[in-house]
Design an enzyme around this catalytic site. Structure first.
Site, PDB file in Angstrom:
ATOM      1  N   TYR A   4       0.817   3.446   2.169  1.00  0.00           N
ATOM      2  CA  TYR A   4       1.271   3.551   3.570  1.00  0.00           C
ATOM      3  C   TYR A   4       2.513   2.687   3.784  1.00  0.00           C
ATOM      4  O   TYR A   4       3.541   3.163   4.298  1.00  0.00           O
ATOM      5  CB  TYR A   4       0.161   3.128   4.549  1.00  0.00           C
ATOM      6  CG  TYR A   4       0.739   2.580   5.825  1.00  0.00           C
ATOM      7  CD1 TYR A   4       1.381   3.421   6.737  1.00  0.00           C
ATOM      8  CD2 TYR A   4       0.726   1.201   6.105  1.00  0.00           C
ATOM      9  CE1 TYR A   4       1.979   2.905   7.885  1.00  0.00           C
ATOM     10  CE2 TYR A   4       1.308   0.686   7.242  1.00  0.00           C
ATOM     11  CZ  TYR A   4       1.942   1.536   8.138  1.00  0.00           C
ATOM     12  OH  TYR A   4       2.530   1.022   9.252  1.00  0.00           O
ATOM     13  N   HIS A   5       2.402   1.391   3.417  1.00  0.00           N
ATOM     14  CA  HIS A   5       3.542   0.509   3.653  1.00  0.00           C
ATOM     15  C   HIS A   5       4.778   1.023   2.899  1.00  0.00           C
ATOM     16  O   HIS A   5       5.911   0.904   3.386  1.00  0.00           O
ATOM     17  CB  HIS A   5       3.199  -0.928   3.240  1.00  0.00           C
ATOM     18  CG  HIS A   5       2.261  -1.632   4.196  1.00  0.00           C
ATOM     19  ND1 HIS A   5       0.903  -1.733   3.972  1.00  0.00           N
ATOM     20  CD2 HIS A   5       2.472  -2.249   5.380  1.00  0.00           C
ATOM     21  CE1 HIS A   5       0.336  -2.401   4.977  1.00  0.00           C
ATOM     22  NE2 HIS A   5       1.258  -2.726   5.843  1.00  0.00           N
ATOM     23  N   LYS A  13       6.836   3.515   4.795  1.00  0.00           N
ATOM     24  CA  LYS A  13       7.744   2.918   5.781  1.00  0.00           C
ATOM     25  C   LYS A  13       9.052   2.481   5.126  1.00  0.00           C
ATOM     26  O   LYS A  13      10.118   2.540   5.747  1.00  0.00           O
ATOM     27  CB  LYS A  13       7.076   1.708   6.436  1.00  0.00           C
ATOM     28  CG  LYS A  13       5.847   2.047   7.251  1.00  0.00           C
ATOM     29  CD  LYS A  13       6.233   2.817   8.492  1.00  0.00           C
ATOM     30  CE  LYS A  13       5.169   2.760   9.551  1.00  0.00           C
ATOM     31  NZ  LYS A  13       5.483   3.565  10.731  1.00  0.00           N
ATOM     32  N   SER A  60       0.870  -1.193   0.000  1.00  0.00           N
ATOM     33  CA  SER A  60       0.000   0.000   0.000  1.00  0.00           C
ATOM     34  C   SER A  60       0.899   1.233   0.000  1.00  0.00           C
ATOM     35  O   SER A  60       2.096   1.137   0.322  1.00  0.00           O
ATOM     36  CB  SER A  60      -0.899   0.034   1.248  1.00  0.00           C
ATOM     37  OG  SER A  60      -0.125   0.348   2.401  1.00  0.00           O
TER      38      SER A  60
HETATM   39  P1  NAD Z   1      -2.109   5.610  15.918  1.00  0.00           P
HETATM   40  O1  NAD Z   1      -2.702   6.233  14.714  1.00  0.00           O
HETATM   41  O2  NAD Z   1      -3.016   5.090  16.983  1.00  0.00           O
HETATM   42  O3  NAD Z   1      -1.090   6.636  16.616  1.00  0.00           O
HETATM   43  C1  NAD Z   1      -0.249   7.485  15.887  1.00  0.00           C
HETATM   44  C2  NAD Z   1      -0.115   8.793  16.675  1.00  0.00           C
HETATM   45  O4  NAD Z   1       0.767   9.665  15.969  1.00  0.00           O
HETATM   46  C3  NAD Z   1      -1.452   9.517  16.825  1.00  0.00           C
HETATM   47  O5  NAD Z   1      -1.660   9.910  18.160  1.00  0.00           O
HETATM   48  C4  NAD Z   1      -1.313  10.713  15.894  1.00  0.00           C
HETATM   49  O6  NAD Z   1      -2.048  11.843  16.346  1.00  0.00           O
HETATM   50  C5  NAD Z   1       0.194  10.960  15.903  1.00  0.00           C
HETATM   51  N1  NAD Z   1       0.677  11.608  14.686  1.00  0.00           N
HETATM   52  C6  NAD Z   1       0.515  11.209  13.403  1.00  0.00           C
HETATM   53  N2  NAD Z   1       1.077  12.078  12.554  1.00  0.00           N
HETATM   54  C7  NAD Z   1       1.635  13.050  13.333  1.00  0.00           C
HETATM   55  C8  NAD Z   1       2.371  14.240  13.045  1.00  0.00           C
HETATM   56  N3  NAD Z   1       2.629  14.609  11.785  1.00  0.00           N
HETATM   57  N4  NAD Z   1       2.798  14.997  14.068  1.00  0.00           N
HETATM   58  C9  NAD Z   1       2.539  14.634  15.363  1.00  0.00           C
HETATM   59  N5  NAD Z   1       1.836  13.541  15.693  1.00  0.00           N
HETATM   60  C10 NAD Z   1       1.388  12.758  14.681  1.00  0.00           C
HETATM   61  O7  NAD Z   1      -1.130   4.454  15.396  1.00  0.00           O
HETATM   62  P2  NAD Z   1      -0.544   3.192  16.181  1.00  0.00           P
HETATM   63  O8  NAD Z   1      -1.398   2.033  15.888  1.00  0.00           O
HETATM   64  O9  NAD Z   1      -0.240   3.560  17.571  1.00  0.00           O
HETATM   65  O10 NAD Z   1       0.811   2.986  15.388  1.00  0.00           O
HETATM   66  C11 NAD Z   1       1.991   3.657  15.819  1.00  0.00           C
HETATM   67  C12 NAD Z   1       3.148   3.312  14.894  1.00  0.00           C
HETATM   68  O11 NAD Z   1       3.353   1.909  14.906  1.00  0.00           O
HETATM   69  C13 NAD Z   1       2.917   3.716  13.450  1.00  0.00           C
HETATM   70  O12 NAD Z   1       4.106   4.223  12.908  1.00  0.00           O
HETATM   71  C14 NAD Z   1       2.541   2.416  12.774  1.00  0.00           C
HETATM   72  O13 NAD Z   1       2.929   2.432  11.432  1.00  0.00           O
HETATM   73  C15 NAD Z   1       3.325   1.401  13.576  1.00  0.00           C
HETATM   74  N6  NAD Z   1       2.682   0.067  13.557  1.00  0.00           N
HETATM   75  C16 NAD Z   1       1.421  -0.092  14.086  1.00  0.00           C
HETATM   76  C17 NAD Z   1       0.826  -1.361  14.047  1.00  0.00           C
HETATM   77  C18 NAD Z   1      -0.571  -1.613  14.567  1.00  0.00           C
HETATM   78  O14 NAD Z   1      -1.080  -2.750  14.388  1.00  0.00           O
HETATM   79  N7  NAD Z   1      -1.228  -0.653  15.210  1.00  0.00           N
HETATM   80  C19 NAD Z   1       1.536  -2.427  13.501  1.00  0.00           C
HETATM   81  C20 NAD Z   1       2.814  -2.209  12.975  1.00  0.00           C
HETATM   82  C21 NAD Z   1       3.377  -0.951  13.014  1.00  0.00           C
HETATM   83  N1  USQ Z   2      -8.328  -8.352   6.659  1.00  0.00           N
HETATM   84  C1  USQ Z   2      -9.430  -9.170   6.509  1.00  0.00           C
HETATM   85  N2  USQ Z   2     -10.614  -8.730   7.038  1.00  0.00           N
HETATM   86  C2  USQ Z   2     -10.730  -7.549   7.717  1.00  0.00           C
HETATM   87  C3  USQ Z   2      -9.591  -6.734   7.879  1.00  0.00           C
HETATM   88  C4  USQ Z   2      -8.401  -7.169   7.323  1.00  0.00           C
HETATM   89  O1  USQ Z   2      -9.379 -10.249   5.917  1.00  0.00           O
HETATM   90  O2  USQ Z   2     -11.835  -7.222   8.161  1.00  0.00           O
HETATM   91  C5  USQ Z   2      -7.023  -8.805   6.125  1.00  0.00           C
HETATM   92  C6  USQ Z   2      -6.347  -7.828   5.180  1.00  0.00           C
HETATM   93  O3  USQ Z   2      -6.809  -7.994   3.859  1.00  0.00           O
HETATM   94  C7  USQ Z   2      -4.880  -8.186   5.371  1.00  0.00           C
HETATM   95  C8  USQ Z   2      -4.808  -8.649   6.823  1.00  0.00           C
HETATM   96  O4  USQ Z   2      -6.147  -8.922   7.223  1.00  0.00           O
HETATM   97  O5  USQ Z   2      -4.544  -9.268   4.549  1.00  0.00           O
HETATM   98  C9  USQ Z   2      -4.207  -7.624   7.773  1.00  0.00           C
HETATM   99  O6  USQ Z   2      -4.943  -6.407   7.650  1.00  0.00           O
HETATM  100  P1  USQ Z   2      -4.966  -5.345   8.841  1.00  0.00           P
HETATM  101  O7  USQ Z   2      -5.895  -4.252   8.459  1.00  0.00           O
HETATM  102  O8  USQ Z   2      -5.182  -6.027  10.141  1.00  0.00           O
HETATM  103  O9  USQ Z   2      -3.448  -4.880   8.880  1.00  0.00           O
HETATM  104  P2  USQ Z   2      -2.589  -3.994   7.866  1.00  0.00           P
HETATM  105  O10 USQ Z   2      -3.400  -3.303   6.852  1.00  0.00           O
HETATM  106  O11 USQ Z   2      -1.500  -4.878   7.356  1.00  0.00           O
HETATM  107  O12 USQ Z   2      -1.999  -2.875   8.812  1.00  0.00           O
HETATM  108  C10 USQ Z   2      -1.796  -3.060  10.219  1.00  0.00           C
HETATM  109  C11 USQ Z   2      -1.559  -1.677  10.821  1.00  0.00           C
HETATM  110  C12 USQ Z   2      -0.303  -1.085  10.198  1.00  0.00           C
HETATM  111  C13 USQ Z   2       0.858  -2.043  10.364  1.00  0.00           C
HETATM  112  C14 USQ Z   2       0.537  -3.428   9.819  1.00  0.00           C
HETATM  113  C15 USQ Z   2       1.578  -4.464  10.187  1.00  0.00           C
HETATM  114  O13 USQ Z   2      -2.685  -0.837  10.589  1.00  0.00           O
HETATM  115  O14 USQ Z   2      -0.012   0.142  10.840  1.00  0.00           O
HETATM  116  O15 USQ Z   2       1.971  -1.536   9.676  1.00  0.00           O
HETATM  117  O16 USQ Z   2      -0.690  -3.905  10.443  1.00  0.00           O
HETATM  118  S1  USQ Z   2       1.855  -5.616   8.867  1.00  0.00           S
HETATM  119  O17 USQ Z   2       0.572  -6.236   8.524  1.00  0.00           O
HETATM  120  O18 USQ Z   2       2.800  -6.581   9.360  1.00  0.00           O
HETATM  121  O19 USQ Z   2       2.359  -4.843   7.757  1.00  0.00           O
END
Ligand code: NAD
Ligand code: USQ
Length: 403
Positions: free
Chosen positions: A181-182, A185, A179
Site C-alpha cells: 500500500y505505502h 503512494k 507495505s
Molecule cells: P477510506 O477507505 O475511509 O476512504 C476511501 C474512499 O475512497 C472510500 O469511500 C472508498 O469507497 C473510495 N474509493 C476507493 N477506491 C475507489 C475507486 N477506485 N473509485 C472510487 N472510489 C474509491 O480511507 P481514508 O481513511 O478516508 O483515507 C483517505 C485517503 O487518505 C487515502 O488515500 C489514504 O491513503 C490517505 N491517508 C489516510 C490516513 C488515515 O489514517 N486514515 C492517513 C494518511 C493518509
Molecule cells: N500498531 C500496533 N498495534 C495495533 C495497530 C498498529 O502496534 O493494534 C502499530 C503498527 O505496527 C505501526 C503503527 O502502529 O507501527 C501504525 O499502524 P496503523 O495501522 O495505525 O497505521 P498504518 O498502517 O501506518 O496506516 C495508517 C493508514 C494509512 C496511512 C498511514 C499514515 O491506514 O492509510 O497512510 O496510517 S503513516 O503511518 O504515516 O504512513
C-alpha cells in the site's frame, strides 16, 4: 470554489466534504463504495453505525440547504472519471479514493495487485482527465508519511538538498515504504511530479500521518451524518483501536516493543489542512509536498496515554506486547519536519487528555457494537501468501475485483 472530493464516502473524505460545504464551497463527491464492500469482504464493520451515502447527503441538505453533487463510479474507469470532471468543472480536486490499509495490501498477491492497480491507475486516470478537461484545476492528493519510512536522518517535506562529490542538488526525499500500500503512494507521487513537469499541472501532495478521532463540527449535527470509526486489524488505525480496546477492558495490542514512531493528527486538522491547500493553490507546473501531521508519538507512548486517560474514566487498561506481524523497526530514530502547513495557518488540535477522554467516550457510547474478535492481527508481512486460500480472520478472502 468548486471542489470535487474523490473518495467522499470514506473516513477523511466525508469529514472534508461536509467541512468545505459548510464553508460555502460548491461540492461534488465521487465514490464507488468500494470501502463498504471491503468491510463486507473482511466481515468487519465500523464502530459507529454509518448511514448510506444517499441518506447522509439528504440529511445534510435538509439541515443546511447545501447540495452536494454525487457521481457514483470507479476512478479506475477513465470514461466515468473524465466525464465527471468535464461535467463538474472543479477548481480543485481532492483525491482520497484509494485502498488505504497497509494490512489489506499484504494479505496475498491478489490484494497487493488490487491495491496498486486501484491506487496507481486511479491517480493516473485523474492526471489524464485533468490534463484533458481541467488543466488549471489544482490537484490535492493524499499521500502518506509512510512513503519516507523511518530513515536514520531527519525527514524533510518532500525534497532534500544534498551534496555529492562536490555538486549540489535538490531532489525528491528518498522513499523506503513499508507495505505494498505505502509503495502505491510512492508510485503516485512520482507520476504526479512527472505530470506537473511535462504538462504544467498544479499539485499538492499531502503526506499525511495517522489520523485519529471521528468527530468534526459538521458530522455532529445529526446522528445520520456520523463518520466511520474503524478498529479492526486491517482498517483500524492504532489510536482508534486502542481507545476501543480500552472501552471493553481488552489489553492494548502493542506490536513488538512499541518503539515504532509515527506522525499523528486529529481528523479536525485533516479537514483544515485540506482547506488551507485548496485556498493556496500550487502554481502551474509545481508539485509541492507538505507533511501533514501535528505530533509524533511511539506506539507505546500512545498506549500509555490511553491507559492514563482510561484510568481517569475508571477503566482498567492493560498493555500487551504481541509479536509484530509487520516488518518494521521496533525502535528507531524519527524526526520529521512538518512546519509548512503551520506556517500557512494551521492551528493544531493536540492529543491532550481531554481529547483522549472524548475519543474514549465515543468508544464507550458504542461499546455494544464492539467485536473483540476484530482485535488480533492475522495479516502477517513475513507470510504474505501467493494466494490465500485458507479461511482467515472472520471471513474467507474472495471477490477482489482485479488481478
Ligand atoms: P477510506 O477507505 O475511509 O476512504 C476511501 C474512499 O475512497 C472510500 O469511500 C472508498 O469507497 C473510495 N474509493 C476507493 N477506491 C475507489 C475507486 N477506485 N473509485 C472510487 N472510489 C474509491 O480511507 P481514508 O481513511 O478516508 O483515507 C483517505 C485517503 O487518505 C487515502 O488515500 C489514504 O491513503 C490517505 N491517508 C489516510 C490516513 C488515515 O489514517 N486514515 C492517513 C494518511 C493518509
Ligand atoms: N500498531 C500496533 N498495534 C495495533 C495497530 C498498529 O502496534 O493494534 C502499530 C503498527 O505496527 C505501526 C503503527 O502502529 O507501527 C501504525 O499502524 P496503523 O495501522 O495505525 O497505521 P498504518 O498502517 O501506518 O496506516 C495508517 C493508514 C494509512 C496511512 C498511514 C499514515 O491506514 O492509510 O497512510 O496510517 S503513516 O503511518 O504515516 O504512513
Amino acid at each position: 470554489m468548486k471542489i470535487c472530493v474523490l473518495g467522499g464516502d470514506g473516513y477523511c473524505g466525508w469529514a472534508t466534504a461536509l467541512y468545505l460545504s459548510a464553508k460555502g464551497h460548491s461540492l461534488a463527491i465521487i465514490d464507488n463504495f468500494a470501502r463498504r464492500q471491503w468491510d463486507h469482504e473482511l466481515g468487519v464493520q465500523t464502530l459507529t453505525p454509518i448511514a448510506p451515502l444517499s441518506e447522509r447527503l439528504r440529511v445534510w441538505q435538509d439541515l443546511t440547504g447545501n447540495t452536494i453533487d454525487l457521481y457514483v463510479g470507479d476512478v479506475t474507469d477513465y470514461e466515468f472519471l473524465s466525464s465527471s470532471i468535464e461535467a463538474f468543472e472543479p477548481d480543485a480536486v481532492i483525491h482520497f479514493a484509494e485502498q488505504r490499509a497497509a494490512p489489506y495490501s499484504m494479505i496475498d498477491r491478489k490484494h497487493a495487485v488490487f491495491t496498486q492497480v486501484n491506487n496507481v491507475v486511479g491517480t493516473l486516470n485523474l492526471l489524464f482527465a485533468l490534463r484533458e478537461f481541467q488543466p488549471d484545476c489544482h490537484l490535492v492528493k493524499l499521500g502518506t508519511m509512510g512513503e519516507y519510512g523511518t530513515p536514520n536522518i531527519d525527514i524533510e517535506e518532500g525534497y532534500i538538498t544534498i551534496e555529492h562529490n562536490g555538486r549540489k542538488d535538490t531532489v525528491p526525499y528518498p522513499k523506503q515504504p513499508g507495505s505494498f500500500y505505502h509503495l502505491s503512494k510512492v508510485h503516485d507521487s512520482h507520476n504526479i511530479m512527472f505530470a506537473c513537469k511535462i504538462w504544467g499541472l498544479r499539485a499538492t501532495d499531502l503526506n499525511q500521518g495517522v489520523v485519529y478521532g471521528t468527530m468534526t463540527d459538521e458530522v455532529a449535527y445529526d446522528e445520520a451524518l456520523i463518520n466511520r470509526f474503524d478498529y479492526d486489524e486491517v482498517f483500524g488505525t492504532v489510536l482508534n483501536r486502542f481507545c476501543v480496546q480500552a472501552a471493553i477492558g481488552y489489553p492494548l495490542t502493542v506490536y513488538g516493543k512499541g518503539g515504532q514512531t509515527r506522525g499523528f493528527l486529529d481528523i479536525r486538522d485533516t479537514v483544515r489542512c485540506i482547506e488551507i491547500a485548496c485556498l493556496n493553490p500550487a502554481e502551474p507546473g509545481e508539485c509541492r509536498v507538505f507533511n501533514q501531521f501535528t505530533e509524533q508519538f511511539s506506539v507505546l507512548e500512545i498506549a500509555r496515554l490511553v491507559q492514563a486517560a482510561g484510568r481517569k474514566l475508571g477503566l482498567r487498561v492493560d498493555i500487551d506486547h504481541l509479536p509484530d506481524p509487520r516488518v518494521e523497526f521496533e525502535q528507531h530514530y524519527y524526526n520529521a519536519k512538518h512546519s509548512k502547513l503551520i506556517d500557512m495557518g494551521l492551528e493544531p488540535h493536540y492529543l491532550s487528555d481531554s481529547l483522549l477522554d472524548s475519543l474514549l467516550n465515543i468508544a464507550l457510547k458504542y461499546r455494544d457494537r464492539i467485536d473483540s474478535s476484530m482485535f488480533l492481527p492475522q495479516v502477517d508481512w513475513r507470510n504474505t501468501s501467493n494466494e490465500r486460500r485458507r479461511q482467515w480472520g472472520r471471513a474467507a478472502v474472495s471477490g477482489v475485483g482485479r488481478g
